[in-house]
Design a protein around this motif. Structure first.
Motif, PDB file in Angstrom:
ATOM      1  N   GLU A 197       0.821  -1.205   0.000  1.00 52.39           N
ATOM      2  CA  GLU A 197       0.000   0.000   0.000  1.00 52.39           C
ATOM      3  C   GLU A 197       0.859   1.260   0.000  1.00 52.39           C
ATOM      4  O   GLU A 197       1.965   1.268   0.528  1.00 52.39           O
ATOM      5  N   PHE A 198       0.313   2.315  -0.583  1.00 48.04           N
ATOM      6  CA  PHE A 198       0.904   3.647  -0.429  1.00 48.04           C
ATOM      7  C   PHE A 198       0.779   4.010   1.052  1.00 48.04           C
ATOM      8  O   PHE A 198      -0.303   3.918   1.616  1.00 48.04           O
ATOM      9  N   CYS A 199       1.844   4.436   1.688  1.00 49.68           N
ATOM     10  CA  CYS A 199       1.737   4.794   3.099  1.00 49.68           C
ATOM     11  C   CYS A 199       2.943   5.600   3.541  1.00 49.68           C
ATOM     12  O   CYS A 199       4.086   5.233   3.271  1.00 49.68           O
ATOM     13  N   GLY A 200       2.682   6.687   4.254  1.00 45.50           N
ATOM     14  CA  GLY A 200       3.763   7.515   4.780  1.00 45.50           C
ATOM     15  C   GLY A 200       4.011   7.284   6.257  1.00 45.50           C
ATOM     16  O   GLY A 200       4.763   8.027   6.888  1.00 45.50           O
ATOM     17  N   GLY A 201       3.364   6.250   6.835  1.00 45.94           N
ATOM     18  CA  GLY A 201       3.451   6.022   8.274  1.00 45.94           C
ATOM     19  C   GLY A 201       4.599   5.145   8.701  1.00 45.94           C
ATOM     20  O   GLY A 201       5.474   4.770   7.917  1.00 45.94           O
ATOM     21  N   ASN A 202       4.590   4.801   9.991  1.00 48.37           N
ATOM     22  CA  ASN A 202       5.656   3.989  10.586  1.00 48.37           C
ATOM     23  C   ASN A 202       5.206   2.541  10.721  1.00 48.37           C
ATOM     24  O   ASN A 202       4.050   2.260  11.036  1.00 48.37           O
ATOM     25  N   HIS A 203       6.153   1.605  10.508  1.00 48.91           N
ATOM     26  CA  HIS A 203       5.808   0.184  10.512  1.00 48.91           C
ATOM     27  C   HIS A 203       6.916  -0.647  11.139  1.00 48.91           C
ATOM     28  O   HIS A 203       8.074  -0.215  11.248  1.00 48.91           O
ATOM     29  N   VAL A 204       6.539  -1.862  11.555  1.00 44.91           N
ATOM     30  CA  VAL A 204       7.518  -2.803  12.099  1.00 44.91           C
ATOM     31  C   VAL A 204       8.429  -3.276  10.971  1.00 44.91           C
ATOM     32  O   VAL A 204       8.137  -3.088   9.789  1.00 44.91           O
ATOM     33  N   GLU A 205       9.524  -3.936  11.327  1.00 42.42           N
ATOM     34  CA  GLU A 205      10.435  -4.468  10.314  1.00 42.42           C
ATOM     35  C   GLU A 205      10.062  -5.887   9.911  1.00 42.42           C
ATOM     36  O   GLU A 205      10.444  -6.351   8.829  1.00 42.42           O
ATOM     37  N   ASN A 206       9.345  -6.583  10.798  1.00 41.43           N
ATOM     38  CA  ASN A 206       8.896  -7.941  10.497  1.00 41.43           C
ATOM     39  C   ASN A 206       7.533  -8.140  11.166  1.00 41.43           C
ATOM     40  O   ASN A 206       7.320  -7.680  12.291  1.00 41.43           O
ATOM     41  N   THR A 207       6.635  -8.821  10.486  1.00 49.69           N
ATOM     42  CA  THR A 207       5.286  -8.987  11.041  1.00 49.69           C
ATOM     43  C   THR A 207       5.286  -9.693  12.382  1.00 49.69           C
ATOM     44  O   THR A 207       4.356  -9.512  13.182  1.00 49.69           O
ATOM     45  N   ASN A 208       6.315 -10.508  12.661  1.00 51.37           N
ATOM     46  CA  ASN A 208       6.320 -11.230  13.947  1.00 51.37           C
ATOM     47  C   ASN A 208       6.401 -10.293  15.145  1.00 51.37           C
ATOM     48  O   ASN A 208       6.089 -10.686  16.273  1.00 51.37           O
ATOM     49  N   GLU A 209       6.823  -9.026  14.927  1.00 54.96           N
ATOM     50  CA  GLU A 209       6.877  -8.061  16.022  1.00 54.96           C
ATOM     51  C   GLU A 209       5.478  -7.738  16.556  1.00 54.96           C
ATOM     52  O   GLU A 209       5.325  -7.320  17.701  1.00 54.96           O
ATOM     53  N   ILE A 210       4.456  -7.935  15.718  1.00 55.51           N
ATOM     54  CA  ILE A 210       3.082  -7.640  16.137  1.00 55.51           C
ATOM     55  C   ILE A 210       2.612  -8.643  17.173  1.00 55.51           C
ATOM     56  O   ILE A 210       1.852  -8.315  18.085  1.00 55.51           O
ATOM     57  N   GLY A 211       3.064  -9.875  17.072  1.00 56.16           N
ATOM     58  CA  GLY A 211       2.782 -10.900  18.067  1.00 56.16           C
ATOM     59  C   GLY A 211       1.426 -11.543  17.926  1.00 56.16           C
ATOM     60  O   GLY A 211       1.313 -12.744  17.673  1.00 56.16           O
ATOM     61  N   LEU A 212       0.354 -10.759  18.090  1.00 53.76           N
ATOM     62  CA  LEU A 212      -0.993 -11.315  18.141  1.00 53.76           C
ATOM     63  C   LEU A 212      -1.987 -10.246  17.698  1.00 53.76           C
ATOM     64  O   LEU A 212      -1.781  -9.054  17.939  1.00 53.76           O
ATOM     65  N   PHE A 213      -3.063 -10.680  17.065  1.00 52.41           N
ATOM     66  CA  PHE A 213      -4.095  -9.766  16.572  1.00 52.41           C
ATOM     67  C   PHE A 213      -5.457 -10.297  17.002  1.00 52.41           C
ATOM     68  O   PHE A 213      -5.760 -11.481  16.839  1.00 52.41           O
TER      69      PHE A 213
END
Length: 880
Positions: free
Chosen positions: A668-684
């Motif tokens: 996606e087009f996005c100017g925001g901040n994000h993790v480097e790897n999805t595993n940092e999110i842990g749980l949803f």
């Protein structure tokens, strides 16, 4: 000339040019997914821009298409003219630097006149050329067009300002004087004049010049051909129709509408009603295709166009006497007409109908009150002898009852009145000011005025690379004034460099602290917003003296920031998961990324099912646990689109954009901040799903620590429940609950049986007390039962035994009262109705009710009034 259906005309056109080496391009969606500069695809060439401007080189330089298009700049003319439409199809053949005038003209003439194809009579065809375009004139003469059938027209030059331009040549068909609306000797009676005899059916644009910024023209290195033949127009020729509406593209819709109209109403019987038939047919086509291509009704942009078209159609339906929602019923008719070229309409018919029906129902509710008010306003205006509806009254209709200004104008015009547009605009401005006052200054942006507009200090955001940085304080604003020093209170400041993210794209601003060179905390960062010239403007709570042009240490709250970026990346995964589960027609309608939760709005009619939410949640977690790298690519906007990145049409993008990729799953087009790897999110974990507007749903969710805490709270509740139920393990709770439910049901049945038995015992005594009132027998009594079910049971027993002419029973339980009244057939014949009696006595117990002549019931909240109500029944009967 052949007799052809619209489907045959479309297919023959495409087949002809396919035979000339053209690739047939499928009609693009009306919502321009790859061109945010357009509200709608509004022509065939709109889908070819990337080829004509050289951004993309096509595999085949010859292309043909039948492109559905929408134009809404003159909606008011639809229905009043022979050929105005909101939705239309444009047949076109395009050459991208390949063939030019000779081939384009030769093939056009062959398609139109050849016996193998359209077989039109050459004597009925006329062409216009640009006076200086001698080459085009010679080409027409070479294919056999006589000089007397070639007209020169100064306006035959296609030019939209800077960019490609060139002369064009139009083709007209002579429909005969019997189709004309002007006399034979009228000066407009010629090909290209304002008349109905000579109908323009095709336009060929020879794009050969570049219109330069200085107003001069230079030859294009690669000349192009852009043609357009309106399907609706040319079909009217093949089907000998006076207007486009008397063709197989519209008449089935008109005929179906006539079936729903009140009385014996038919198209062609009444000129005014014909306008309504045309409007409905046109708008039914437009909204069907627009919704099918991903747009939804709303209050702005293309959504407002759909809402406006639906409302216009509803209003014209009322003029025809159509009752209730009806436009949605025309969707399958549109789908059937267009099935050969657009089978997806019938495939999506249920979804499209649901969207339209929902919008119709909403508008019909507002119309009930709004139409009456508009009629009153018109009457008052006429009574005063005025010619304009007052702006304040028109605005009330718009603001309170959802009447678009255009609709009010149309209805007023039908009554010979105008609208005070200036007064309307004044009321609109007042409303905007009230709205601004109500919002207050929560974001500390009320100072966005001339002061901030003049501040052009450069400021660089470095937060993508680091969360602490040194920055020189360049501007200090206190109480809307620039100052050099601030010691306390609130201030807005701009640094030459900052790691603080300014709120944008749904992501909240960073928080943190400011330190001086000695390491002392001098301020807390409460908020960060974009200043008018794009700088990150920090709102501070100042704790110690700060001076302009002094270096400070800016430190972002890392914990806050990390939580936000986890939720932001999760939002991207959620967006794609919703598309996977609900379909590609699902689009983002807004988002909010906070540190403790995320909120995501998306387009969907009706609630999302638990099963769908479960699938979405599972997909997101699977992508989190897949350890996908999250990468950012900075590139130009066209390259980003080629990569397949999803863009929001509500966002404005510069020449350079950031594209955020989560593995191969989300982009996606996005100017925001994000993790480097999805595993940092842990749980949803999704915590709620709800509706927030017409066709818009909202999901709220939590991630990481907050997701664990949410699940843990639920686990504690489950443990407490297990303990209360005295089960050893949590997994036994569902089985225990099922057992308890069965016990409850069994006990309820026993209680119900006992209550019925008790009621029957009471009935023996109650039914003995029969009074005679005015020649009619009456049983009126208070009984002790649990509620209306037992009262109905007693009424059934009374009826079976024919114990009296009228029965009135009441029961009080706590602060609630139940009343039931029954009347025998003989009583009804004498004019006594249970419904009338219940309405007379119910107010005495603080309630109301009604029912049929033989049985009626009521409820109330005034138990002390029951005796009085029973006496009132006697009195009512005595007066009958």
């Amino acid at each position: 000339m052949k007799e052809l259906s619209s489907a045959q005309v479309r297919q023959m056109y495409l087949d002809f040019f396919k035979g000339k080496g053209h690739d047939v391009m499928k009609s693009a969606p009306l919502v321009p997914h790859d061109d945010p500069t357009l509200l709608w695809i509004n022509s065939g060439v709109a889908t070819m821009k990337k080829y004509f401007d050289g951004t993309v080189v096509p595999k085949n330089h010859r292309i043909t298409s039948s492109q559905k298009s929408i134009r809404t700049n003159d909606i008011e003319n639809v229905g009043h003219t022979a050929r105005h439409h909101t939705l239309f199809e444009m047949l076109g053949n395009f050459s991208v630097g390949d063939y030019f005038k000779k081939e384009a003209i030769t093939w056009a003439w062959e398609l139109l006149t050849s016996e193998e194809w359209f077989a039109m009579d050459p004597e009925k065809l006329y062409v216009t050329v640009y006076p200086k375009d001698t080459a085009a004139r010679e080409c027409w003469k070479e294919v056999g067009v006589e000089d007397s059938h070639i007209y020169e027209a100064e306006d035959n030059f296609w030019d939209i300002g800077e960019g490609p331009s060139g002369p064009d040549s139009e083709i007209f068909y002579d429909r005969g004087q019997e189709m004309n609306n002007v006399s034979e000797d009228d000066p407009e009676n010629y090909p290209g004049g304002e008349n109905e005899r000579y109908l323009e059916i095709w336009n060929i644009v020879f794009s050969e010049f570049n219109h330069k910024p200085d107003g001069t023209y230079e030859p294009l290195p690669h000349k192009n051909i852009d043609t357009g033949m309106g399907l609706e127009r040319v079909v009217s020729v093949f089907q000998h129709a006076k207007t486009n509406f008397e063709t197989d593209l519209f008449m089935p819709i008109i005929d179906e509408t006539a079936k729903m109209a009140k009385g014996d109403v038919h198209y062609g019987d009444d000129a005014e009603k014909d306008i309504s038939f045309k409007v409905i047919a046109d708008h039914a086509r437009a909204v069907t295709f627009a919704i099918g291509d991903g747009a939804l009704p709303s209050n702005e942009g293309r959504g407002y166009v759909i809402r406006r078209l639906i409302r216009r159609a509803v209003m014209h339906g009322q003029k025809l006497g159509v009752e209730g929602a009806f436009l949605y019923k025309l969707v399958p008719v549109v789908g059937k007409i267009m099935e050969s070229a657009y089978p997806e309409v019938l495939d999506q018919s249920d979804y499209i109908q649901k969207v339209i029906r929902n919008e119709e129902d909403r508008f019909n509710e507002t119309l009930k009150d709004g139409v009456g008010l508009l009629e009153d306003l018109i009457s008052e205006t006429k009574a005063k002898g005025e010619l304009k509806l007052a702006g304040a009254g028109v605005f009330k209709l718009y603001d309170t009852y959802g009447f678009p200004l255009e609709l009010t104008k149309e209805i007023a015009a039908d009554q010979g009145l105008d609208v005070d547009k200036a007064g309307f605009d004044e009321e609109m401005q007042k409303q905007k000011e009230r709205a601004r006052a109500a919002r207050g200054n929560a974001k500390s942006m009320g100072v966005q005025n001339g002061l901030l507009t003049d501040i052009k200090t450069p400021s660089e955001y470095v937060g993508y690379e680091k969360l602490a940085a040194d920055g020189i304080l360049k501007d200090i604003i206190v109480d809307n004034k620039l100052v050099d020093v601030v010691s306390e209170g609130e201030a807005q400041v701009i640094f030459d460099k900052t790691p603080f993210y300014a709120e944008m794209g749904g992501q909240v601003a960073d928080k943190g602290i400011i330190k001086d060179e000695d390491g002392k905390v001098v301020a807390e960062v409460k908020d960060v917003q974009h200043a008018p010239n794009g700088q990150n403007m920090h709102t501070l709570r100042v704790l110690a003296e700060m001076k302009k042009d002094v270096k400070y240490r800016l430190e972002v709250n890392v914990e806050f920031h990390d939580k936000v970026k986890k939720n932001h990346t999760a939002t991207h995964l959620l967006d794609q998961a919703l598309r996977d589960v609900l379909g590609e027609h699902t689009h983002q309608a807004g988002s909010l990324v906070e540190p403790n939760y995320l909120r995501f709005d998306f387009t969907k009619m009706g609630a999302t099912t638990p099963e769908e939410l479960e699938k979405v949640e599972k997909i997101v977690n699977e992508k989190i646990w897949a350890n996908m790298p999250v990468e950012t690519v900075v590139t130009d906007i066209e390259s980003a689109k080629k990569l397949g990145a999803i863009a929001l049409f509500t966002e404005k993008y510069g020449d350079t954009v950031r594209v955020v990729k989560a593995g191969n799953y989300s982009m996606e087009f996005c100017g925001g901040n994000h993790v480097e790897n999805t595993n940092e999110i842990g749980l949803f974990k999704i915590v709620s799903e709800s509706g927030v507007g017409a066709g818009v749903r909202r999901i709220e969710a939590v991630t990481s620590k907050e997701a664990f805490e949410y699940l843990e709270r639920r686990n504690v509740l489950l443990k407490e429940t297990a303990a209360e139920m005295k089960v050893a393990q949590i997994k036994e709770v569902p089985h225990k609950v099922q057992g308890l439910q069965e016990q409850i049901k069994e006990l309820e049945n026993k209680v119900s049986a006992l209550e019925d038995k008790f009621a029957s015992q009471q009935a023996k005594d109650v039914f003995k007390n029969v009074q005679t009132v005015a020649g009619k027998t009456l049983i009126a009594a208070a009984v002790k039962v649990s509620g209306m079910n037992q009262l109905r049971s007693l009424a059934d027993q009374w009826k079976e035994k024919s114990l009296s002419d009228v029965l009135v029973l009441g029961s009080a339980s706590g602060d609630k009262v139940s009343l039931i009244v029954a009347a025998s057939d003989d009583a009804i014949k004498s004019g006594i109705k249970a419904g009338d009696l219940i309405k007379a006595i119910a107010p005495l117990v603080g309630g109301g009710g009604g029912g049929r002549p033989n049985l009626a019931q009521a409820g109330g909240k005034k138990p002390e009034g029951l005796p009085e109500a029973l006496k009132a029944a006697e009195k009512w009967l005595a007066e009958k």
